[in-house]
Write a protein that holds these residues in place. Sequence first.
Motif, PDB file in Angstrom:
ATOM      1  N   TYR A 182       0.849  -1.188   0.000  1.00 28.66           N
ATOM      2  CA  TYR A 182       0.000   0.000   0.000  1.00 28.66           C
ATOM      3  C   TYR A 182       0.883   1.236   0.000  1.00 28.66           C
ATOM      4  O   TYR A 182       1.968   1.237   0.573  1.00 28.66           O
ATOM      5  N   SER A 183       0.398   2.279  -0.635  1.00 29.17           N
ATOM      6  CA  SER A 183       1.096   3.554  -0.585  1.00 29.17           C
ATOM      7  C   SER A 183       1.141   4.015   0.865  1.00 29.17           C
ATOM      8  O   SER A 183       0.266   3.688   1.662  1.00 29.17           O
ATOM      9  N   SER A 184       2.153   4.785   1.210  1.00 28.33           N
ATOM     10  CA  SER A 184       2.297   5.224   2.603  1.00 28.33           C
ATOM     11  C   SER A 184       1.962   6.705   2.779  1.00 28.33           C
ATOM     12  O   SER A 184       2.373   7.323   3.745  1.00 28.33           O
ATOM     13  N   ILE A 185       1.195   7.252   1.844  1.00 35.62           N
ATOM     14  CA  ILE A 185       0.821   8.672   1.917  1.00 35.62           C
ATOM     15  C   ILE A 185      -0.032   8.957   3.152  1.00 35.62           C
ATOM     16  O   ILE A 185       0.123   9.980   3.810  1.00 35.62           O
ATOM     17  N   LEU A 186      -0.941   8.042   3.456  1.00 39.45           N
ATOM     18  CA  LEU A 186      -1.840   8.183   4.607  1.00 39.45           C
ATOM     19  C   LEU A 186      -1.656   6.963   5.513  1.00 39.45           C
ATOM     20  O   LEU A 186      -1.026   5.988   5.117  1.00 39.45           O
ATOM     21  N   PRO A 187      -2.251   6.968   6.701  1.00 43.96           N
ATOM     22  CA  PRO A 187      -2.127   5.809   7.593  1.00 43.96           C
ATOM     23  C   PRO A 187      -2.656   4.529   6.933  1.00 43.96           C
ATOM     24  O   PRO A 187      -3.566   4.563   6.104  1.00 43.96           O
ATOM     25  N   PHE A 188      -2.085   3.400   7.336  1.00 43.74           N
ATOM     26  CA  PHE A 188      -2.387   2.100   6.757  1.00 43.74           C
ATOM     27  C   PHE A 188      -3.885   1.795   6.749  1.00 43.74           C
ATOM     28  O   PHE A 188      -4.425   1.305   5.752  1.00 43.74           O
ATOM     29  N   PHE A 189      -4.594   2.077   7.863  1.00 44.56           N
ATOM     30  CA  PHE A 189      -6.009   1.737   7.944  1.00 44.56           C
ATOM     31  C   PHE A 189      -6.831   2.474   6.887  1.00 44.56           C
ATOM     32  O   PHE A 189      -7.853   1.971   6.429  1.00 44.56           O
ATOM     33  N   LEU A 190      -6.374   3.663   6.467  1.00 42.81           N
ATOM     34  CA  LEU A 190      -7.050   4.380   5.378  1.00 42.81           C
ATOM     35  C   LEU A 190      -6.620   3.851   4.003  1.00 42.81           C
ATOM     36  O   LEU A 190      -7.438   3.702   3.105  1.00 42.81           O
TER      37      LEU A 190
END
Length: 197
Positions: free
Chosen positions: A49-57
């Motif tokens: 997953y991209s790490s731009i936002l928190p994992f849960f999002l």
Amino acid sequence: MLIHKHVEMGCDVLVLASTETYNSELRLDYLNPSEYIGSEGARVIRVPYSSILPFFLMKKIRAYSGVIDILENFKPDVIMFHGPCAWELLVVTKYVKRHGIKLYVDSHEDKNNSARSWISYILLYKFFYVPIIRKCRKYVNKFLYISYESKLFCNNIYGLSDGDLEFYPLGGIVFSDLEYKNRRDKSRYELNIKSDD
């Protein structure tokens, strides 16, 4: 089945997958990003997953790292995108637009498994997934629905017309009558089902 059949036909198949998996207790789990040959004989790349936002999002948004670079290196002439509810559909349609290739998007969502709460419907579907689907629609050759309920979801939630859609039943193997009878008899024997039941 689709991957297996395309490999069997001699196609060069690449599967891009998230790191999501089900563990031995059948609970959702996550693997490390990796690359391997899957059981169907196709190359599989598990992308993070991209790490731009928190994992849960990010796992709800479904945005991944490195997909465009992988596509540019692999150079597919057809892409099958599994499930239209993903940020990454924007990335894939950018590639499709640049290279003029075919894109099919399958939909397995229906009212029993998606957009069930008002939070999910409003925040994820109405304000996030549906605008992405509408923006990408002109680059998709067909949205493929797997059941009548999925078709209704595509019509009513995504706003896709019947002209955008095509029925795409799940694949399987049709056994010969003898193989079917042997499997049936074996299962009925193991389950202690009498022939007149």
